[in-house]
Design an enzyme around this catalytic site. Structure first.
Site, PDB file in Angstrom:
ATOM      1  N   ASP A  12      38.854 -32.774 -21.891  1.00  0.00           N
ATOM      2  CA  ASP A  12      38.933 -32.168 -22.681  1.00  0.00           C
ATOM      3  C   ASP A  12      40.459 -33.076 -23.603  1.00  0.00           C
ATOM      4  OD1 ASP A  12      37.099 -31.014 -23.272  1.00  0.00           O
ATOM      5  OD2 ASP A  12      38.206 -28.515 -22.366  1.00  0.00           O
ATOM      6  N   LYS A  15      39.244 -37.199 -25.516  1.00  0.00           N
ATOM      7  CA  LYS A  15      38.099 -38.232 -24.910  1.00  0.00           C
ATOM      8  C   LYS A  15      36.639 -38.885 -26.093  1.00  0.00           C
ATOM      9  CE  LYS A  15      36.771 -36.765 -21.169  1.00  0.00           C
ATOM     10  NZ  LYS A  15      37.685 -35.557 -21.646  1.00  0.00           N
ATOM     11  N   GLY A  39      31.596 -31.745 -23.281  1.00  0.00           N
ATOM     12  CA  GLY A  39      31.397 -30.985 -25.039  1.00  0.00           C
ATOM     13  C   GLY A  39      32.977 -32.247 -25.376  1.00  0.00           C
ATOM     14  N   HIS A  40      31.598 -33.392 -26.252  1.00  0.00           N
ATOM     15  CA  HIS A  40      33.088 -34.847 -26.715  1.00  0.00           C
ATOM     16  C   HIS A  40      32.579 -34.869 -27.955  1.00  0.00           C
ATOM     17  CE1 HIS A  40      32.833 -36.994 -23.060  1.00  0.00           C
ATOM     18  NE2 HIS A  40      33.752 -35.697 -22.566  1.00  0.00           N
ATOM     19  N   ARG A 141      20.142 -34.621  -0.330  1.00  0.00           N
ATOM     20  CA  ARG A 141      19.164 -35.494   0.043  1.00  0.00           C
ATOM     21  C   ARG A 141      17.242 -35.127  -0.957  1.00  0.00           C
ATOM     22  NH1 ARG A 141      20.857 -38.605   5.382  1.00  0.00           N
ATOM     23  NH2 ARG A 141      20.665 -35.820   5.732  1.00  0.00           N
ATOM     24  N   GLN A 227      35.278 -34.438 -18.434  1.00  0.00           N
ATOM     25  CA  GLN A 227      35.841 -34.308 -17.558  1.00  0.00           C
ATOM     26  C   GLN A 227      37.209 -35.080 -17.156  1.00  0.00           C
ATOM     27  OE1 GLN A 227      32.493 -33.808 -15.903  1.00  0.00           O
ATOM     28  NE2 GLN A 227      31.934 -32.700 -17.541  1.00  0.00           N
ATOM     29  N   THR A 309      34.595 -25.819 -25.701  1.00  0.00           N
ATOM     30  CA  THR A 309      33.437 -27.137 -27.201  1.00  0.00           C
ATOM     31  C   THR A 309      32.755 -25.696 -26.141  1.00  0.00           C
ATOM     32  OG1 THR A 309      35.069 -28.754 -26.977  1.00  0.00           O
ATOM     33  CG2 THR A 309      32.560 -28.903 -27.600  1.00  0.00           C
ATOM     34  N   GLY A 312      33.577 -21.540 -25.588  1.00  0.00           N
ATOM     35  CA  GLY A 312      34.343 -20.738 -27.005  1.00  0.00           C
ATOM     36  C   GLY A 312      35.200 -20.640 -26.053  1.00  0.00           C
ATOM     37  N   ARG A 313      35.411 -20.063 -24.933  1.00  0.00           N
ATOM     38  CA  ARG A 313      36.773 -19.693 -23.908  1.00  0.00           C
ATOM     39  C   ARG A 313      37.797 -20.445 -24.644  1.00  0.00           C
ATOM     40  NH1 ARG A 313      34.540 -20.946 -17.177  1.00  0.00           N
ATOM     41  NH2 ARG A 313      34.638 -22.530 -18.680  1.00  0.00           N
ATOM     42  N   ARG A 315      41.511 -21.406 -24.116  1.00  0.00           N
ATOM     43  CA  ARG A 315      42.101 -22.092 -23.194  1.00  0.00           C
ATOM     44  C   ARG A 315      43.139 -22.261 -23.019  1.00  0.00           C
ATOM     45  NH1 ARG A 315      39.473 -27.573 -25.926  1.00  0.00           N
ATOM     46  NH2 ARG A 315      37.761 -27.764 -25.484  1.00  0.00           N
ATOM     47  N   ASP A 343      50.491 -34.117 -33.072  1.00  0.00           N
ATOM     48  CA  ASP A 343      50.516 -33.016 -34.943  1.00  0.00           C
ATOM     49  C   ASP A 343      50.540 -31.659 -34.021  1.00  0.00           C
ATOM     50  OD1 ASP A 343      47.505 -33.725 -33.280  1.00  0.00           O
ATOM     51  OD2 ASP A 343      47.175 -31.973 -35.160  1.00  0.00           O
ATOM     52  N   VAL A 427      46.793 -38.159 -34.169  1.00  0.00           N
ATOM     53  CA  VAL A 427      47.609 -37.259 -35.283  1.00  0.00           C
ATOM     54  C   VAL A 427      47.046 -36.343 -35.624  1.00  0.00           C
ATOM     55  CG1 VAL A 427      49.757 -39.183 -34.841  1.00  0.00           C
ATOM     56  CG2 VAL A 427      47.319 -38.309 -37.082  1.00  0.00           C
TER      57      VAL A 427
HETATM   58  P1  GDP Z   1      36.249 -34.673 -25.205  1.00  0.00           P
HETATM   59  O1  GDP Z   1      35.813 -33.808 -24.726  1.00  0.00           O
HETATM   60  O2  GDP Z   1      38.088 -35.267 -23.771  1.00  0.00           O
HETATM   61  O3  GDP Z   1      35.773 -35.523 -26.043  1.00  0.00           O
HETATM   62  O4  GDP Z   1      37.762 -33.082 -25.939  1.00  0.00           O
HETATM   63  P2  GDP Z   1      37.095 -32.552 -27.194  1.00  0.00           P
HETATM   64  O5  GDP Z   1      36.177 -32.749 -27.827  1.00  0.00           O
HETATM   65  O6  GDP Z   1      36.384 -31.270 -26.433  1.00  0.00           O
HETATM   66  O7  GDP Z   1      38.435 -31.842 -27.322  1.00  0.00           O
HETATM   67  C1  GDP Z   1      39.327 -32.491 -28.000  1.00  0.00           C
HETATM   68  C2  GDP Z   1      39.605 -31.193 -29.117  1.00  0.00           C
HETATM   69  O8  GDP Z   1      41.080 -31.783 -30.030  1.00  0.00           O
HETATM   70  C3  GDP Z   1      38.685 -31.294 -30.497  1.00  0.00           C
HETATM   71  O9  GDP Z   1      38.476 -30.656 -30.727  1.00  0.00           O
HETATM   72  C4  GDP Z   1      38.916 -32.790 -30.810  1.00  0.00           C
HETATM   73  O10 GDP Z   1      38.379 -33.192 -32.306  1.00  0.00           O
HETATM   74  C5  GDP Z   1      40.437 -32.229 -31.240  1.00  0.00           C
HETATM   75  N1  GDP Z   1      40.898 -33.681 -31.455  1.00  0.00           N
HETATM   76  C6  GDP Z   1      41.315 -35.222 -31.152  1.00  0.00           C
HETATM   77  N2  GDP Z   1      41.861 -35.608 -31.035  1.00  0.00           N
HETATM   78  C7  GDP Z   1      42.623 -34.563 -32.223  1.00  0.00           C
HETATM   79  C8  GDP Z   1      43.894 -35.117 -31.963  1.00  0.00           C
HETATM   80  O11 GDP Z   1      45.233 -36.187 -32.729  1.00  0.00           O
HETATM   81  N3  GDP Z   1      44.741 -34.461 -32.985  1.00  0.00           N
HETATM   82  C9  GDP Z   1      44.271 -33.391 -32.919  1.00  0.00           C
HETATM   83  N4  GDP Z   1      44.709 -31.549 -33.805  1.00  0.00           N
HETATM   84  N5  GDP Z   1      42.867 -32.663 -32.946  1.00  0.00           N
HETATM   85  C10 GDP Z   1      42.427 -33.201 -32.195  1.00  0.00           C
HETATM   86  P1  IMO Z   2      34.671 -32.546 -21.473  1.00  0.00           P
HETATM   87  O1  IMO Z   2      34.160 -33.732 -20.718  1.00  0.00           O
HETATM   88  C1  IMO Z   2      37.140 -29.259 -19.494  1.00  0.00           C
HETATM   89  C2  IMO Z   2      35.724 -26.867 -15.974  1.00  0.00           C
HETATM   90  C3  IMO Z   2      35.056 -25.875 -16.072  1.00  0.00           C
HETATM   91  C4  IMO Z   2      35.153 -25.860 -14.860  1.00  0.00           C
HETATM   92  C5  IMO Z   2      35.434 -26.837 -13.645  1.00  0.00           C
HETATM   93  C6  IMO Z   2      33.700 -26.827 -12.766  1.00  0.00           C
HETATM   94  O2  IMO Z   2      34.485 -31.475 -22.414  1.00  0.00           O
HETATM   95  O3  IMO Z   2      36.527 -32.940 -21.093  1.00  0.00           O
HETATM   96  P2  IMO Z   2      31.399 -26.801 -13.798  1.00  0.00           P
HETATM   97  O4  IMO Z   2      30.502 -26.608 -15.183  1.00  0.00           O
HETATM   98  O5  IMO Z   2      31.665 -28.607 -14.567  1.00  0.00           O
HETATM   99  O6  IMO Z   2      30.877 -27.262 -12.591  1.00  0.00           O
HETATM  100  O7  IMO Z   2      32.998 -26.414 -14.039  1.00  0.00           O
HETATM  101  O8  IMO Z   2      35.188 -27.965 -14.047  1.00  0.00           O
HETATM  102  N1  IMO Z   2      35.051 -28.454 -17.034  1.00  0.00           N
HETATM  103  C7  IMO Z   2      35.790 -28.759 -17.609  1.00  0.00           C
HETATM  104  N2  IMO Z   2      36.927 -28.574 -18.284  1.00  0.00           N
HETATM  105  N3  IMO Z   2      36.293 -30.451 -20.041  1.00  0.00           N
HETATM  106  C8  IMO Z   2      35.461 -30.961 -20.058  1.00  0.00           C
HETATM  107  O9  IMO Z   2      33.994 -31.725 -19.887  1.00  0.00           O
HETATM  108  C9  IMO Z   2      34.730 -29.323 -18.074  1.00  0.00           C
HETATM  109  N4  IMO Z   2      34.042 -29.820 -17.233  1.00  0.00           N
HETATM  110  C10 IMO Z   2      33.872 -29.442 -16.759  1.00  0.00           C
HETATM  111  O10 IMO Z   2      35.345 -25.199 -16.594  1.00  0.00           O
HETATM  112  O11 IMO Z   2      36.810 -24.649 -13.975  1.00  0.00           O
HETATM  113 MG    MG Z   3      35.831 -31.960 -24.343  1.00  0.00          MG
END
Ligand code: GDP
Ligand code: IMO
Ligand code: MG
Length: 443
Positions: A12, A15, A39-40, A141, A227, A309, A312-313, A315, A343, A427
């Site tokens: 998170d 990416k 969740g991207h 396997r 991840q 994402t 909903g937990r 963080r 930001d 930002v």
């Molecule tokens: P990912 O899993 O690495 O793609 O990241 P997530 O989408 O799970 O979580 C990143 C969250 O932060 C999302 O809600 C993005 O829209 C938001 N986000 C990303 N870059 C920024 C930033 O520079 N500032 C803020 N405030 N939010 C950001």
């Molecule tokens: P993105 O790509 C944050 C965490 C889970 C748990 C551990 C194992 O959005 O950054 P799993 O379901 O993969 O067996 O869970 O990894 N986890 C993540 N935490 N962002 C993710 O993906 C994650 N994918 C898995 O919360 O601790």
């Molecule tokens: Mg994510």
């Protein structure tokens, strides 16, 4: 050329947004590991997209590929594609025939095992998507691959071995009743239908050849890690990890493209300006324990929208952890950094970072190899003066020099400590709220 996007912390880091940012110059975007545990988020104007399987280039209409290192739940894949179509996009997604399929019983096993571990503090707090059990079947396997869905005879043969195996785990080890998720006939019917849809839409490919032919035509390929480094199965805080390799080496094994090719490209570490964590396990720089820390954690969580994402937990939140970033920089060989969420920290009087740890009375600069020892680490904090809340969109439009001075000091510190240049600064969540210093495909 290739650009590989890697999470440098605990997932998170933003990416998806960086894949989208540089996605204009890209021909295909390839996920190399993980599955719908990811969740991207991509925000373009007023539209926000949350993607768990479809690669983040889809928002710009780029071809997406799920590499052989991924575990793919065809149900969620087709639902996500249909959902994006309803929003007016036309995602072109291909799936490696060597990728493994997540079946309904994997989710059941994921839930049972987490429950069983919960008494002993060993649960990883998984996303419940069946990721671990699917990779277990792969390494054991006995997994079912996407290519197997295309051939009904092979699919049935595989199901007839693996389903009773997993049913026995539920019934004989856990003494529970195995439900309809363990019914070979029903699974055969559902999954041969996915096979038909994959074949009809020409979606199942030989990933390595698919990518290489595009590289041979001088096209640009982006590898989208899911991840992050500290939840990597090998380099993370085992056992509170995911079951794949988000680090850059995963981009080779998870796609069929060699390290020489990927190493000639760029590898960008995505850094959140603080830490967030959805799962369990230690976290030395976590903000907790006293009222001031809890208040700060609350402030950052609300400002940053730090709620999972996928699940909903809420963080957990902590200060930036430099030993974690030094470890990530080495493990993936970052050539550049994108630092997001600057930001979110605006408005604080002071911003701290964990510069090093004290472990057994000694100062250490990287993460110890066991999670228990990591839990023993006391962070040595460095304090930076805070920076004000500004109009971030306007700042982004003006460029790097418009970032408040104290925030630039913070960025310079990160870059110098990791000996890696900063390519982009986030930002805000929107594509227009990112400051671009380098365009990796133009270098
Ligand atoms: P990912 O899993 O690495 O793609 O990241 P997530 O989408 O799970 O979580 C990143 C969250 O932060 C999302 O809600 C993005 O829209 C938001 N986000 C990303 N870059 C920024 C930033 O520079 N500032 C803020 N405030 N939010 C950001
Ligand atoms: P993105 O790509 C944050 C965490 C889970 C748990 C551990 C194992 O959005 O950054 P799993 O379901 O993969 O067996 O869970 O990894 N986890 C993540 N935490 N962002 C993710 O993906 C994650 N994918 C898995 O919360 O601790
Ligand atoms: Mg994510």
């Amino acid at each position: 050329m290739t650009v590989t996007i890697v999470g440098s912390q605990l997932g998170d880091e933003g990416k998806g947004g960086i894949v989208d940012l540089y996605g204009d110059a890209v021909d295909i975007v390839v996920r190399y590991q993980g599955g719908d545990n990811a969740g991207h988020t991509v925000v373009e104007g007023d539209e926000e997209y949350k993607l768990s399987l479809v690669p983040s280039g889809a928002i710009r209409g780029k071809v997406g590929l799920l590499g052989n290192g991924c575990v793919v739940n065809p149900r969620t894949l087709f639902d996500e594609i249909d959902g994006l179509r309803d929003r007016g996009l036309d995602p072109d997604v291909r799936v490696a025939q060597r990728a493994h399929a997540i079946l309904p019983y994997h989710r059941v096993l994921d839930g049972i095992e987490e429950e069983a571990k919960s008494d002993s503090d060993l649960e990883a707090g998984t996303t419940g998507r069946g990721i671990g059990p699917t990779y277990e079947d792969k390494v054991g396997r006995r997994g079912i691959r996407i290519g197997d869905l295309l051939d009904p005879d092979v699919l049935r043969e595989r199901l007839e071995y693996v389903v009773p195996y997993n049913r026995a785990i539920v019934e004989d080890i856990y003494g529970m009743e195995a439900g309809e998720e363990f019914d070979v006939d029903a699974l055969f019917e559902e999954f041969s239908e996915y096979g038909r849809r994959l074949r009809e839409n020409d979606m199942a490919v030989n990933a390595g050849e698919f990518i290489q032919s595009r590289l041979d035509d001088d096209e640009n390929v982006m590898f989208e890690g899911a991840q992050g480094t500290s939840i990597d199965i090998d380099h993370g805080i085992y056992p509170y990890v995911t079951s794949s390799n988000p680090t850059a080496g995963g981009a080779c094994t998870g796609t069929g493209i060699g390290p020489t090719t990927i190493g000639q490209g760029e590898i960008i570490g995505i850094v959140k300006a603080y830490l967030s964590r959805v799962g369990t396990g230690p976290l030395p720089t976590e903000l907790k324990g006293d009222e001031e820390s809890e208040d700060l954690a609350h402030y950052i969580r609300e400002e940053g929208g730090e709620y999972g994402t996928v699940t909903g937990r809420p963080r957990r939140v902590g200060w930036l952890d430099m030993p974690m970033l030094r470890h990530a920089t080495r493990a993936s060989g970052f050539t550049g950094l994108a630092v997001n969420h600057l930001d979110v920290l605006a408005g604080l009087d002071e911003v701290n970072v964990g510069h090093s740890y004290t472990l057994d009375g000694e100062e250490v600069f990287t993460m110890p190899p066991t999670t228990e020892r990591w839990g023993d680490c006391e962070p040595n904090l460095r304090t930076f003066d805070g920076w004000p809340e500004v109009d971030w969109e306007a700042t982004a439009a003006e460029g790097y020099e418009a970032i408040p001075e104290n925030a630039r000091e913070y960025l310079d510190y990160i870059s110098e400590e990791l000996d890696t240049p900063i390519y982009a600064v986030g930002v805000g969540p929107n594509r227009s709220e990112t400051i671009v210093l380098e365009r990796p495909f133009d270098r």
